[in-house]
Design an enzyme around this catalytic site. Structure first.
Site, PDB file in Angstrom:
ATOM      1  N   LYS A 218       0.834  -1.210   0.000  1.00 18.07           N
ATOM      2  CA  LYS A 218       0.000   0.000   0.000  1.00 18.07           C
ATOM      3  C   LYS A 218       0.862   1.251   0.000  1.00 18.07           C
ATOM      4  CE  LYS A 218      -3.726  -2.430   2.332  1.00 18.07           C
ATOM      5  NZ  LYS A 218      -4.390  -2.691   3.622  1.00 18.07           N
TER       6      LYS A 218
ATOM      7  N   HIS B 236       1.142  -8.303  17.158  1.00 18.63           N
ATOM      8  CA  HIS B 236       0.054  -9.274  17.131  1.00 18.63           C
ATOM      9  C   HIS B 236      -0.362  -9.582  18.571  1.00 18.63           C
ATOM     10  CE1 HIS B 236       2.893 -12.564  18.102  1.00 18.63           C
ATOM     11  NE2 HIS B 236       3.673 -12.058  17.166  1.00 18.63           N
TER      12      HIS B 236
END
Length: 116
Positions: A54, A103
Site C-alpha cells: 500500500k 500481534h
C-alpha cells in the site's frame, strides 16, 4: 519527505483458514525463514507486506517473496527487499522504510512509512 504510508490488519484465524484452504499459498507469501515462525507472527509478516504494498502504491507485478521481514538483534523489524519490490522502492526514490508490527488477541497489524 514521506513518499507513502500503509497499514494493514489481519485476523489470525482468517489467515489460518486461508492457508488451510490453499496449502501452497504459504510458500508464495512468506519466505522460508518467515514460514518457521508462529502463526500469529506469520500473520504479522503478511500484514507488513500488505502495508508495504500500500505504501508503494499497490502496483501490480510485485512478488511477495521479494520482500522479507527481519528483526535486528534488539527486535526492531525491517524489510529486506529484492527483485520486484527493490525495483519499486528504487523507482520511487525511497531511502528509508519504517515498519511497526504487532500481534495480540487474534489480530496482527502493521504500519509502514516510506521516506525519500
Amino acid at each position: 519527505m514521506i513518499v507513502g504510508i500503509g497499514t494493514d490488519l489481519c485476523v489470525v484465524e482468517r489467515f489460518e483458514a486461508m492457508l488451510e484452504r490453499r496449502p501452497g499459498l504459504l510458500g508464495r507469501l512468506l519466505t522460508p525463514g518467515e514460514q518457521e515462525l508462529s502463526l500469529p507472527s506469520q500473520a504479522a509478516r503478511f500484514a507488513a507486506k500488505e502495508a508495504l504494498a500500500k505504501a508503494l502504491g499497490s502496483p501490480g507485478g510485485m512478488r511477495w517473496l521479494d520482500c522479507e521481514v527481519t528483526k535486528s538483534e534488539v527486535g526492531v523489524p525491517s524489510f529486506v527487499a529484492t527483485g520486484t519490490v527493490a525495483a519499486r522502492i528504487a523507482a520511487l526514490g525511497i531511502s528509508s522504510i519504517h515498519l511497526s508490527i504487532s500481534h495480540d488477541g487474534g489480530y496482527a497489524t502493521a504500519m509502514v512509512v516510506c521516506e525519500s
